[in-house]
Design a protein around this motif. Structure first.
Motif, PDB file in Angstrom:
ATOM      1  N   VAL A 328       0.866  -1.183   0.000  1.00 12.30           N
ATOM      2  CA  VAL A 328       0.000   0.000   0.000  1.00 12.30           C
ATOM      3  C   VAL A 328       0.898   1.227   0.000  1.00 12.30           C
ATOM      4  CG1 VAL A 328      -1.804   1.283   1.204  1.00 12.30           C
ATOM      5  CG2 VAL A 328      -1.788  -1.217   1.292  1.00 12.30           C
ATOM      6  N   THR A 329       0.597   2.202  -0.884  1.00 18.61           N
ATOM      7  CA  THR A 329       1.372   3.444  -0.932  1.00 18.61           C
ATOM      8  C   THR A 329       0.465   4.635  -0.679  1.00 18.61           C
ATOM      9  OG1 THR A 329       1.090   3.607  -3.338  1.00 18.61           O
ATOM     10  CG2 THR A 329       3.068   2.499  -2.531  1.00 18.61           C
ATOM     11  N   LEU A 330       1.000   5.646  -0.046  1.00 23.28           N
ATOM     12  CA  LEU A 330       0.302   6.894   0.253  1.00 23.28           C
ATOM     13  C   LEU A 330       1.049   8.017  -0.449  1.00 23.28           C
ATOM     14  CD1 LEU A 330      -1.892   8.415   1.883  1.00 23.28           C
ATOM     15  CD2 LEU A 330      -0.260   8.509   3.788  1.00 23.28           C
ATOM     16  N   ASP A 331       0.377   8.698  -1.387  1.00 25.50           N
ATOM     17  CA  ASP A 331       1.038   9.724  -2.212  1.00 25.50           C
ATOM     18  C   ASP A 331       2.297   9.167  -2.873  1.00 25.50           C
ATOM     19  OD1 ASP A 331      -0.646  11.895  -2.235  1.00 25.50           O
ATOM     20  OD2 ASP A 331       0.139  12.724  -0.366  1.00 25.50           O
ATOM     21  N   ASP A 332       2.154   7.949  -3.354  1.00 26.95           N
ATOM     22  CA  ASP A 332       3.231   7.272  -4.097  1.00 26.95           C
ATOM     23  C   ASP A 332       4.468   6.993  -3.239  1.00 26.95           C
ATOM     24  OD1 ASP A 332       3.826   6.029  -6.502  1.00 26.95           O
ATOM     25  OD2 ASP A 332       5.017   7.708  -7.242  1.00 26.95           O
ATOM     26  N   ALA A 333       4.312   7.061  -1.907  1.00 34.17           N
ATOM     27  CA  ALA A 333       5.409   6.736  -0.990  1.00 34.17           C
ATOM     28  C   ALA A 333       5.013   5.507  -0.177  1.00 34.17           C
ATOM     29  CB  ALA A 333       5.699   7.916  -0.061  1.00 34.17           C
ATOM     30  N   PRO A 334       5.961   4.712   0.304  1.00 32.03           N
ATOM     31  CA  PRO A 334       5.618   3.511   1.072  1.00 32.03           C
ATOM     32  C   PRO A 334       4.719   3.835   2.260  1.00 32.03           C
ATOM     33  CG  PRO A 334       7.953   3.518   0.517  1.00 32.03           C
ATOM     34  CD  PRO A 334       7.419   4.878   0.136  1.00 32.03           C
TER      35      PRO A 334
END
Length: 518
Positions: A328-334
């Motif tokens: 799962v990524t949040l704003d394309d970050a881990p």
């Protein structure tokens, strides 16, 4: 010929009337639906036909005929003579109504033996009743305990038990409220078959959409009175009372707001897998290779039956559980891959609204205290917290004076609004809403859905909205993801999925949507 005839029924507690001058009748093979919100008096009216009103209740009527018998003046021993044999009862929660320590077959057998001498034919009658209510493999199911059955099978077993005394009238008090939409449709179809066979039905519900597919006539109750009574077609198509129109407006329908064009993805999941070990040692994949994208400022609706993996997926998105595979990524970050110590400072960006706010809120805390606990996590100075709490209460449409109450002093809708205010306290970018309206009356549900839509527009929230009800999903969603047995079987824009579903299961979900929808 009428089987039930009620004239000027009144039920009072300490001089306060909760049922006021109610009149109706029910003929064999007919279904009358009593519809209204919690507190409207519909369940108390139904219990009056069984002599099950509380001891403190003062019940009177000009006429109260049940099964051709004038029941006015009945004592409990008189009522016991007609309960089960003339009138059967199916309640809302089969898991509570069925004895958890008794096998389903024994439960039904006891209901038979109350009305018939015990004999060798009892076992055969149990299997026949389970067969009549379309329980598959009746011999195997009869040996199981209630917790070993699905919600739909439990409800069928409860109906079988209610039919054990061969009643001519069945009172069904919210018999499908706790069920998935497809299972709900199956139970309503079953009740329709019983009605066609000559059984009289009194269907009690808060949902006009649900009763539309079964009832011949509808009586709408408000504040203890019947405010509208007519054929189903008349009430649904040309309602006369403003309250009836309010209930109809509360039935979820397709989204009318334009879909949001954003292509900026704020939350994404790729190839998520989560397995659990069953008691017998075998493994089951609750989430099986699931990928999704939540566009910024939009709503992603996730729909499926109980056991489809929706709530497990929500836990993975919240990083409350770790996937066996995928990310799962949040704003394309881990996000899911981060150690919790690094993830904790960012948890305020994603907040959750659960199905049961009564369980989510601390019963010992006041509303202000519950919200203040969340506000404090944002670093807001103590002197500024009271103003922030007042601001949050205004945002969710609650009056200032409610801040000193505790959860048990609130209505279901008010509790859910407090839960939403608490979720908003940390100024999140994303809300994960897991069945947030499934336990609410239809009109309160509509208010909460409207509130979430307004908050999304005003605060720019991105929402993952999880439900078993495709009508609710259709009203709220820009994109829809359909789950079954842990897998995504269909996904796309709400317009495409609703207009041209590709998978047979999605078609079934659409067919199960209540009759008043759309």
């Amino acid at each position: 010929m009428t089987f039930v005839s009620v004239t000027n029924l009144r039920v009072a507690f300490g001089g306060v009337e909760v049922v006021r001058g109610v009149s109706f009748d029910i003929a064999p093979g007919e279904c009358l639906a009593l519809v209204g919100e919690s507190g409207s008096g519909k369940s108390m009216t139904a219990l009056s036909l069984l002599g099950l009103t509380p001891a403190a209740a003062d019940v009177s009527a000009d006429q109260l005929v049940v099964g051709g018998v004038d029941t006015r003046g009945f004592r409990d021993r008189d009522w016991r003579g007609i309960r089960g044999s003339r009138v059967g009862l199916v309640s809302q929660d089969a898991l509570v109504s069925l004895d958890p320590l008794r096998r389903v077959g024994r439960e039904i057998a006891e209901a038979i033996e109350v009305h018939e001498p015990r004999g060798a034919a009892t076992a055969g009658r149990v299997l026949q009743l389970l067969t009549d209510v379309a329980v598959p493999e009746p011999e195997a199911r009869a040996r199981q305990y209630p917790h070993e059955l699905s919600g739909g099978l439990r409800q069928r077993a409860l109906i079988a038990s209610a039919l054990a005394g061969s009643p001519a009238l069945l009172i069904a008090d919210e018999p499908t409220t706790a069920l998935d939409t497809t299972v709900q449709a199956q139970i309503l179809d079953l009740l329709g078959e019983l009605k066609a066979a000559g059984l009289g039905l009194l269907l009690v519900s808060h949902d006009l959409g649900v009763v539309g597919r079964l009832a011949d006539r509808i009586a709408v109750m408000k504040s203890g009175q019947i405010v509208e009574l007519g054929s189903t077609a008349e009430v649904l198509e040309t309602p006369q009372h403003p309250y009836t129109r309010t209930l109809l407006d509360a039935v979820p329908g397709p989204r009318t707001a334009p879909e949001k064009p954003s292509i900026d993805v704020v939350l994404a999941a790729s190839n998520l897998v989560k397995s659990y070990r069953r008691p017998d040692g075998s493994m089951v994949r609750a989430v099986d290779d699931v990928s999704l994208e939540l566009r910024r400022g939009s709503t992603l609706g996730i729909v499926g039956e109980s056991g489809s993996g929706k709530s497990t997926l929500a836990s993975l998105l919240l990083a409350l559980e770790q996937p066996d595979a995928g990310e799962v990524t949040l704003d394309d970050a881990p996000w899911s891959a981060l150690p919790e110590a690094r993830r904790r400072p960012h948890r305020g960006r994603i907040q959750v609204i659960d199905q049961n706010p009564f369980g989510a809120l601390d019963p010992r805390r006041t509303v202000a205290s519950s919200i203040a606990e969340a506000v404090a996590l944002t670093g807001t100075a103590r002197a500024e917290r009271r103003a922030r709490i007042s601001e949050l209460l205004r945002q969710v449409g609650l009056p200032e004076e409610i801040r000193h109450r505790r959860p048990h002093q609130l209505s279901g809708g008010q509790r859910q609004r407090v839960a939403i205010a608490r979720a908003l306290a940390r100024r999140p970018e994303i809300l994960i809403c897991d069945e947030p309206v499934s336990a609410l009356d239809a009109s309160i549900q509509a208010q909460v859905l409207a509130l979430l839509s307004d908050l999304q527009q005003g605060l720019g929230l991105s929402i993952v909205f999880i439900s078993h009800d495709l009508a609710v999903i259709a009203q709220m969603s820009d994109d829809i993801l359909v789950m079954r047995d842990g897998q995504v079987i269909e996904q796309g824009s709400a317009t495409r999925v609703l207009a041209s579903p590709q998978h047979p299961f999605t078609v079934r979900l659409l067919e199960a949507v209540p009759a008043a929808w759309g």
